[in-house]
Design an enzyme around this catalytic site. Structure first.
Site, PDB file in Angstrom:
ATOM      1  N   TYR A  95      39.979 -37.387  72.393  1.00 55.12           N
ATOM      2  CA  TYR A  95      38.897 -37.506  71.415  1.00 55.12           C
ATOM      3  C   TYR A  95      38.633 -36.217  70.637  1.00 55.12           C
ATOM      4  O   TYR A  95      38.400 -36.282  69.421  1.00 55.12           O
ATOM      5  CB  TYR A  95      37.629 -38.016  72.098  1.00 55.12           C
ATOM      6  CG  TYR A  95      37.682 -39.508  72.315  1.00 55.12           C
ATOM      7  CD1 TYR A  95      37.269 -40.387  71.330  1.00 55.12           C
ATOM      8  CD2 TYR A  95      38.189 -40.045  73.493  1.00 55.12           C
ATOM      9  CE1 TYR A  95      37.339 -41.758  71.505  1.00 55.12           C
ATOM     10  CE2 TYR A  95      38.275 -41.413  73.686  1.00 55.12           C
ATOM     11  CZ  TYR A  95      37.851 -42.266  72.690  1.00 55.12           C
ATOM     12  OH  TYR A  95      37.940 -43.622  72.866  1.00 55.12           O
ATOM     13  N   GLU A 137      35.294 -46.780  78.329  1.00 57.30           N
ATOM     14  CA  GLU A 137      36.680 -46.804  78.784  1.00 57.30           C
ATOM     15  C   GLU A 137      36.789 -46.345  80.225  1.00 57.30           C
ATOM     16  O   GLU A 137      37.595 -46.889  81.000  1.00 57.30           O
ATOM     17  CB  GLU A 137      37.533 -45.945  77.855  1.00 57.30           C
ATOM     18  CG  GLU A 137      37.754 -46.622  76.497  1.00 57.30           C
ATOM     19  CD  GLU A 137      38.063 -45.663  75.361  1.00 57.30           C
ATOM     20  OE1 GLU A 137      38.482 -44.511  75.653  1.00 57.30           O
ATOM     21  OE2 GLU A 137      37.887 -46.047  74.195  1.00 57.30           O
ATOM     22  N   GLN A 207      51.019 -54.329  72.521  1.00 59.89           N
ATOM     23  CA  GLN A 207      50.208 -55.229  73.319  1.00 59.89           C
ATOM     24  C   GLN A 207      50.683 -56.661  73.075  1.00 59.89           C
ATOM     25  O   GLN A 207      50.863 -57.068  71.917  1.00 59.89           O
ATOM     26  CB  GLN A 207      48.713 -55.114  72.961  1.00 59.89           C
ATOM     27  CG  GLN A 207      48.073 -53.792  73.352  1.00 59.89           C
ATOM     28  CD  GLN A 207      48.445 -52.648  72.437  1.00 59.89           C
ATOM     29  OE1 GLN A 207      48.738 -52.850  71.251  1.00 59.89           O
ATOM     30  NE2 GLN A 207      48.444 -51.439  72.963  1.00 59.89           N
ATOM     31  N   GLY A 272      51.573 -69.849  64.666  1.00 60.54           N
ATOM     32  CA  GLY A 272      52.703 -69.013  65.048  1.00 60.54           C
ATOM     33  C   GLY A 272      52.657 -68.620  66.510  1.00 60.54           C
ATOM     34  O   GLY A 272      52.343 -69.411  67.394  1.00 60.54           O
ATOM     35  N   GLY A 274      50.509 -66.952  67.846  1.00 58.02           N
ATOM     36  CA  GLY A 274      49.115 -66.900  68.291  1.00 58.02           C
ATOM     37  C   GLY A 274      48.790 -67.908  69.373  1.00 58.02           C
ATOM     38  O   GLY A 274      47.700 -67.884  69.951  1.00 58.02           O
ATOM     39  N   PRO A 277      48.004 -66.719  73.944  1.00 55.19           N
ATOM     40  CA  PRO A 277      46.811 -66.727  74.798  1.00 55.19           C
ATOM     41  C   PRO A 277      46.288 -68.136  75.029  1.00 55.19           C
ATOM     42  O   PRO A 277      45.693 -68.421  76.084  1.00 55.19           O
ATOM     43  CB  PRO A 277      45.812 -65.866  74.022  1.00 55.19           C
ATOM     44  CG  PRO A 277      46.255 -65.932  72.607  1.00 55.19           C
ATOM     45  CD  PRO A 277      47.747 -66.025  72.670  1.00 55.19           C
ATOM     46  N   PHE A 389      45.696 -60.095  65.790  1.00 58.13           N
ATOM     47  CA  PHE A 389      46.941 -59.366  65.973  1.00 58.13           C
ATOM     48  C   PHE A 389      46.733 -57.968  65.393  1.00 58.13           C
ATOM     49  O   PHE A 389      46.139 -57.805  64.338  1.00 58.13           O
ATOM     50  CB  PHE A 389      48.087 -60.032  65.209  1.00 58.13           C
ATOM     51  CG  PHE A 389      48.464 -61.395  65.713  1.00 58.13           C
ATOM     52  CD1 PHE A 389      48.246 -61.759  67.022  1.00 58.13           C
ATOM     53  CD2 PHE A 389      49.057 -62.306  64.861  1.00 58.13           C
ATOM     54  CE1 PHE A 389      48.616 -63.002  67.493  1.00 58.13           C
ATOM     55  CE2 PHE A 389      49.433 -63.561  65.314  1.00 58.13           C
ATOM     56  CZ  PHE A 389      49.218 -63.905  66.629  1.00 58.13           C
ATOM     57  N   PRO A 391      45.624 -54.088  64.467  1.00 55.27           N
ATOM     58  CA  PRO A 391      44.333 -53.450  64.319  1.00 55.27           C
ATOM     59  C   PRO A 391      43.243 -54.476  64.047  1.00 55.27           C
ATOM     60  O   PRO A 391      43.464 -55.464  63.338  1.00 55.27           O
ATOM     61  CB  PRO A 391      44.523 -52.520  63.109  1.00 55.27           C
ATOM     62  CG  PRO A 391      45.986 -52.298  63.042  1.00 55.27           C
ATOM     63  CD  PRO A 391      46.614 -53.570  63.501  1.00 55.27           C
TER      64      PRO A 391
END
Length: 398
Positions: A95, A137, A207, A272, A274, A277, A389, A391
């Site tokens: 940071y 976090e 990810q 697609g 997607g 999940p 998907f 950012p």
């Protein structure tokens, strides 16, 4: 806490931020990578080249400046970003580096307008926000470590199976090299995966949504081989270059887009890849013997690109599930099969508009298009959940 004067100063810079636009964050990334090239191990180079990451960061900075008096308005965004950070192994020591380069960027672009008072206010504002992320976090990392089979940082896994799901999508199954238990996850969450690609100077972290129910033995992710003319660096490596027996590093499951069992009818809407999940959700519902109605809506280019179609048909024998598919080509209109864009009005009698929960995943324009239709049908926005998907991007009202 920020003082009233600091808040006022930061807010006064909003017009200048808007005027400079995404140029601020483009300059920021160039500056930071010049002084700290090692951070390129953590950032998606494709998102840098496309401009998605600079745009997303600018939107976040502008949103923070506009909501600096009411940071609680940013809780949802903070949660989503904090989970993403843990999948990148972001640590507190990162940071100050980001903060220094952000402040210096503002100074370099604003010139004499960036007074010492403005600099001090932005330094305080950045530190205030950084502390929020660091604390959240730390909580997520602690939750991972305390979970059965959980871990912090990278853990070595071995590819034990590859399975073709459709024309471009391949499922990869990973088991831990150490043979120890693995951490459970909520349907909808994702894994961070770190790979070293031959000939490339920096490691790559991506990810990918977990695409199966938790079985206690392995993680399954399903990856679309992106870009046929301009191949996706990591997706091509994982689907074509990674062989059974090869090892990769994984970060613990994360993500705030998760199925929440509210004992309500459920609609899963994807486009697609997607649907990955959504597949984890529907597999988990089958294990639970979920009794409420489930509607599974999916759009893709053609039947050849429709992943998990046979599996969903098999699950239809176990669940109260109704499917609709939309294809752009190579399909004939038939029983709940449509051609063209996903238009919900003709099938609204199959949708639980009054009491159901709606889960969306796919490209941002697609989700925005679907969200607008649902809102028009008077579905409350608090019952619309979505996963981006890349950012984080807003869907307008969401």
């Amino acid at each position: 806490m920020l003082t009233a004067e600091q808040i006022s100063i930061v807010k006064s810079t909003i017009p200048t931020l808007v005027e400079k636009g995404v140029g601020i964050t483009e300059h920021f990334y160039k500056r930071m990578f010049k002084h700290h090239p090692e951070l390129q191990h953590m950032f998606n180079a494709s998102h840098q080249r496309s401009g998605d990451q600079p745009r997303a960061l600018f939107d976040a900075i502008a949103a923070y400046a506009m909501n600096i008096e009411t940071p609680e308005n940013l809780t949802e965004a903070v949660e989503r970003i904090a989970h993403k950070h843990t999948s990148l192994d972001v640590q507190p020591e990162h940071y100050p580096i980001v903060g220094e380069n952000l402040i210096e960027t503002l100074g370099e672009l604003l010139g004499e307008a960036f007074t010492s008072d403005i600099k001090a206010a932005w330094e305080a504002a950045y530190q205030f926000l950084a502390d929020i992320f660091i604390q959240r976090e730390a909580q997520i990392y602690e939750e991972h470590v305390k979970s059965k089979g959980g871990w912090k940082g990278a853990r070595l896994f071995r590819l034990v199976n590859k399975q073709k799901e459709s024309r471009w999508v391949t499922s990869l199954h990973f088991e831990p090299v150490d043979g120890e238990p693995i951490m459970s996850y909520r349907p909808g969450q994702y894994l961070g995966i770190k790979v070293s690609i031959p000939g490339k100077p920096y490691q790559q972290i991506r990810q990918y949504s977990l695409s199966n129910k938790f079985d206690g033995k392995a993680y399954r992710i399903s990856i679309k081989k992106e870009g046929q003319k301009h191949p996706g660096l990591v997706s091509h490596f994982l689907t074509e270059g990674l062989a059974v027996g090869d090892e990769v590093e994984l970060f613990a499951p994360a993500g705030d887009f998760c199925f929440e069992n509210r004992n309500a009818p459920i609609t899963l809407i994807s486009a697609g890849v997607g649907l990955t999940p959504m597949q984890a959700i529907v597999e988990s519902l089958a294990e639970q013997k979920y009794e409420k109605p489930i509607t599974y809506l999916h759009a893709c280019e053609s039947p050849e690109e429709h992943s998990f179609e046979d599996r969903v048909k098999a699950l239809s024998k176990e669940l109260n599930i109704k499917t609709h598919c939309w294809y752009r080509s190579n399909a004939k209109v038939g029983n709940r099969i449509h051609v063209g864009h996903m238009v919900l009005a003709p099938i609204q009698s199959d949708l639980p508009l009054k009491n159901g929960d709606f889960y969306l995943c796919g490209p941002t324009p697609f989700m925005g298009y679907i969200r607008d239709q649902l809102v028009e049908m008077e579905v409350p926005e608090e019952r619309i959940f979505y996963e981006n998907f890349g950012p984080h991007k807003s869907l307008g009202g969401i």
